[in-house]
Design a protein around this motif. Structure first.
Motif, PDB file in Angstrom:
ATOM      1  N   GLN A 175       0.229  -3.242   2.635  1.00 46.69           N
ATOM      2  CA  GLN A 175       0.367  -4.080   1.379  1.00 46.69           C
ATOM      3  C   GLN A 175      -0.279  -3.785   0.188  1.00 46.69           C
ATOM      4  OE1 GLN A 175      -2.434  -6.265   0.173  1.00 46.69           O
ATOM      5  NE2 GLN A 175      -1.207  -7.283  -1.194  1.00 46.69           N
ATOM      6  N   GLY A 176      -1.503  -3.136   0.189  1.00 44.89           N
ATOM      7  CA  GLY A 176      -2.216  -2.736  -0.891  1.00 44.89           C
ATOM      8  C   GLY A 176      -1.518  -1.596  -1.655  1.00 44.89           C
ATOM      9  N   MET A 177      -1.054  -0.590  -1.015  1.00 44.09           N
ATOM     10  CA  MET A 177      -0.174   0.482  -1.489  1.00 44.09           C
ATOM     11  C   MET A 177       1.232   0.004  -2.033  1.00 44.09           C
ATOM     12  SD  MET A 177      -0.034   3.837  -2.079  1.00 44.09           S
ATOM     13  CE  MET A 177      -1.357   4.679  -1.272  1.00 44.09           C
ATOM     14  N   ALA A 178       1.937  -0.939  -1.430  1.00 42.86           N
ATOM     15  CA  ALA A 178       3.026  -1.693  -1.769  1.00 42.86           C
ATOM     16  C   ALA A 178       2.848  -1.859  -3.395  1.00 42.86           C
ATOM     17  CB  ALA A 178       3.653  -2.728  -1.025  1.00 42.86           C
ATOM     18  N   GLU A 179       1.952  -2.908  -3.328  1.00 44.66           N
ATOM     19  CA  GLU A 179       1.669  -3.445  -4.808  1.00 44.66           C
ATOM     20  C   GLU A 179       1.252  -2.282  -5.859  1.00 44.66           C
ATOM     21  OE1 GLU A 179      -0.974  -6.816  -5.105  1.00 44.66           O
ATOM     22  OE2 GLU A 179       0.319  -7.918  -3.421  1.00 44.66           O
ATOM     23  N   GLU A 180       0.556  -1.420  -5.502  1.00 41.93           N
ATOM     24  CA  GLU A 180       0.287  -0.272  -6.341  1.00 41.93           C
ATOM     25  C   GLU A 180       1.483   0.524  -6.601  1.00 41.93           C
ATOM     26  OE1 GLU A 180      -2.549  -0.104  -8.085  1.00 41.93           O
ATOM     27  OE2 GLU A 180      -2.904  -1.873  -7.011  1.00 41.93           O
ATOM     28  N   VAL A 246      -5.845   4.429  -5.714  1.00 42.04           N
ATOM     29  CA  VAL A 246      -5.799   3.052  -6.298  1.00 42.04           C
ATOM     30  C   VAL A 246      -5.165   2.235  -5.175  1.00 42.04           C
ATOM     31  CG1 VAL A 246      -3.637   3.337  -7.290  1.00 42.04           C
ATOM     32  CG2 VAL A 246      -5.499   1.450  -8.015  1.00 42.04           C
ATOM     33  N   GLY A 247      -4.281   2.985  -4.315  1.00 39.95           N
ATOM     34  CA  GLY A 247      -3.518   2.263  -2.922  1.00 39.95           C
ATOM     35  C   GLY A 247      -4.642   1.795  -2.225  1.00 39.95           C
ATOM     36  N   ALA A 248      -5.512   2.828  -1.887  1.00 41.39           N
ATOM     37  CA  ALA A 248      -6.684   2.659  -0.678  1.00 41.39           C
ATOM     38  C   ALA A 248      -7.616   1.548  -1.161  1.00 41.39           C
ATOM     39  CB  ALA A 248      -6.963   4.115  -0.375  1.00 41.39           C
ATOM     40  N   LEU A 249      -8.098   1.806  -2.561  1.00 41.66           N
ATOM     41  CA  LEU A 249      -9.005   0.615  -3.024  1.00 41.66           C
ATOM     42  C   LEU A 249      -8.438  -0.714  -2.986  1.00 41.66           C
ATOM     43  CD1 LEU A 249     -10.907   1.403  -6.524  1.00 41.66           C
ATOM     44  CD2 LEU A 249      -9.646  -0.971  -5.912  1.00 41.66           C
ATOM     45  N   HIS A 250      -7.176  -0.638  -3.380  1.00 42.36           N
ATOM     46  CA  HIS A 250      -6.452  -2.200  -3.383  1.00 42.36           C
ATOM     47  C   HIS A 250      -6.630  -2.788  -1.642  1.00 42.36           C
ATOM     48  CE1 HIS A 250      -3.158  -4.717  -5.117  1.00 42.36           C
ATOM     49  NE2 HIS A 250      -3.943  -5.674  -4.329  1.00 42.36           N
ATOM     50  N   SER A 251      -6.171  -1.693  -0.966  1.00 41.28           N
ATOM     51  CA  SER A 251      -6.049  -2.436   0.505  1.00 41.28           C
ATOM     52  C   SER A 251      -7.617  -2.601   1.069  1.00 41.28           C
ATOM     53  CB  SER A 251      -5.519  -1.001   1.386  1.00 41.28           C
ATOM     54  OG  SER A 251      -4.054  -0.962   1.091  1.00 41.28           O
ATOM     55  N   ILE A 252      -8.369  -1.850   0.726  1.00 36.08           N
ATOM     56  CA  ILE A 252      -9.808  -2.252   1.442  1.00 36.08           C
ATOM     57  C   ILE A 252     -10.224  -3.302   0.595  1.00 36.08           C
ATOM     58  CG2 ILE A 252     -12.062  -1.108   1.775  1.00 36.08           C
ATOM     59  CD1 ILE A 252      -9.829  -0.156   3.657  1.00 36.08           C
ATOM     60  N   TRP A 253      -9.995  -3.527  -0.783  1.00 37.16           N
ATOM     61  CA  TRP A 253     -10.617  -4.605  -1.387  1.00 37.16           C
ATOM     62  C   TRP A 253     -10.194  -5.950  -0.615  1.00 37.16           C
ATOM     63  CZ3 TRP A 253     -12.989  -5.704  -6.473  1.00 37.16           C
ATOM     64  CH2 TRP A 253     -12.654  -6.851  -6.949  1.00 37.16           C
ATOM     65  N   ASN A 254      -9.052  -6.134  -0.242  1.00 34.82           N
ATOM     66  CA  ASN A 254      -8.391  -7.295   0.298  1.00 34.82           C
ATOM     67  C   ASN A 254      -8.854  -7.382   1.604  1.00 34.82           C
ATOM     68  OD1 ASN A 254      -6.665  -7.917  -1.777  1.00 34.82           O
ATOM     69  ND2 ASN A 254      -4.779  -6.981  -1.113  1.00 34.82           N
ATOM     70  N   LEU A 255      -8.981  -6.064   2.364  1.00 31.65           N
ATOM     71  CA  LEU A 255      -9.449  -6.351   3.714  1.00 31.65           C
ATOM     72  C   LEU A 255     -10.978  -6.632   4.044  1.00 31.65           C
ATOM     73  CD1 LEU A 255      -9.002  -5.544   6.916  1.00 31.65           C
ATOM     74  CD2 LEU A 255     -10.109  -3.441   6.418  1.00 31.65           C
ATOM     75  N   ALA A 256     -11.726  -6.239   2.940  1.00 38.95           N
ATOM     76  CA  ALA A 256     -13.091  -6.475   3.078  1.00 38.95           C
ATOM     77  C   ALA A 256     -13.184  -8.114   2.647  1.00 38.95           C
ATOM     78  CB  ALA A 256     -13.850  -5.615   1.928  1.00 38.95           C
ATOM     79  N   GLN A 257     -12.435  -8.638   1.613  1.00 39.60           N
ATOM     80  CA  GLN A 257     -12.439  -9.898   1.359  1.00 39.60           C
ATOM     81  C   GLN A 257     -12.194 -10.848   2.433  1.00 39.60           C
ATOM     82  OE1 GLN A 257     -10.912 -12.561  -2.502  1.00 39.60           O
ATOM     83  NE2 GLN A 257     -10.011 -10.539  -2.001  1.00 39.60           N
TER      84      GLN A 257
END
Length: 333
Positions: A175-180, A246-257
């Motif tokens: 999901q994070g990579m898709a949005e990026e 940035v794809g990994a950052l976005h993914s882990i941001w959401n997962l952590a949240q």
């Protein structure tokens, strides 16, 4: 703002411009909307069979349907829509966004995969660094909320499941990579072919935020923070010269949240989290309330700080040779 204007266009923008000239900004936005609609159709194709299977194996829905209880069936369907099973399926369905966007860039824009940011050299290092940075900056927002008394971490969650957590991890990686890919790799690069980088950054950040307008609990501050996240992600994407980080950052941001701290992700709640957290009533301006931390000032602070720090770092893989010269990392999709 001055540092933002000073950033050089990365090689991927130059290569995309060499393949096909950029369109007027209005046309770029209209094309983006069309691509987004096709992506939604692709997601539906993936998710509908899963949703039907979950619905017709759900005892509450089946019992209500057999009794002719339409209200009961609707309530069961609504509960299913909020279930971890369907949320995970929806996360995996984001693979449709990646495929549609890459096909559009390849077939219609005549672009190579490298112009979307999929550079091979250092990809694993960039990805792992992005994961670490994503976790740290979101954890900083959590720390701000805890220190200000806006969030209480109550300890380990009683509903945590390692199997479900792994599925969420894999789903968010998609999901994070898709949005990026859609917002930064495709749209930011497309706009920047014809316009300054600052225009591409602002345009994609606003459209990224607009994609979340229908999310539960959305507010003015939440929308502003989503724009800020889009700006932050754009700067990261440009500075690093690839999409892996940035794809990994976005993914882990959401997962952590959602699955580490147990906080709503853009209004979406999950029952599978490592920690159990409670938003303190009356502190919504800081903790974001029903939208999650992304709707509060704690996230505003970390995103502004992160953007300022990024702007002071060295930019990777800038265009130094002529546009016509083949990039060493270029390769057809």
């Amino acid at each position: 703002m001055v540092e933002l204007l000073k950033m050089k266009k990365p090689k991927m923008v130059a290569e995309a411009a060499a393949a096909q000239k950029g369109l007027h900004i209005v046309l770029e936005i209209l094309v983006f909307v069309a691509v987004f609609l096709v992506c939604n159709i692709a997601e539906l194709v993936v998710i509908m069979p899963v949703e039907l299977i979950l619905m017709f194996t759900n005892p509450d829905y089946l019992n209500a349907a057999v009794r002719g209880d339409m209200q009961g069936a609707q309530e069961a369907a609504a509960a299913l829509a909020q279930s971890d099973s369907l949320v995970i399926a929806m996360l995996f369905a984001n693979v449709g966004i990646i495929l549609v966007t890459l096909l559009f860039c390849k077939l219609l824009q005549k672009r190579k995969v490298t112009t979307v940011g999929f550079q091979k050299p250092g990809m694993w290092k960039e990805y792992l660094s992005g994961m670490g940075i994503g976790f740290v900056i979101f954890s900083l927002a959590v720390l701000i909320c805890v220190v200000t008394g806006s969030l209480k971490i109550q300890g380990l969650s009683a509903t945590f499941s390692i199997g479900i957590f792994i599925l969420f991890l894999l789903g968010y990686l998609i999901q994070g990579m898709a949005e990026e890919v859609m917002c930064r790799g495709y749209f930011l690069v497309s706009v920047s072919r014809r316009y300054p980088l600052a225009v591409g950054i602002v345009a994609n950040a606003v459209l990224f935020a607009a994609l979340h307008l229908l999310n539960s609990g959305i507010s003015v501050l939440a929308f502003i923070n989503l724009v800020l996240f889009g700006v932050f992600a754009s700067i990261y994407f440009i500075k690093r010269g690839n999409i892996w980080g940035v794809g990994a950052l976005h993914s882990i941001w959401n997962l952590a949240q959602g699955n580490v701290y147990g906080i709503r992700v853009s209004g979406m709640q999950t029952s599978c989290s490592v920690l159990a957290s409670e938003m303190v009533t009356g502190r919504e301006l800081i903790n974001g309330g029903d939208f999650g931390l992304e709707g509060g000032l704690a996230v505003t602070f970390v995103l502004v700080l992160g953007s300022v720090i990024l702007l002071s770092t060295r930019q990777q893989r800038c265009v130094e040779e002529s546009v016509g010269a083949p990039a060493e990392t270029s390769a057809d999709m």
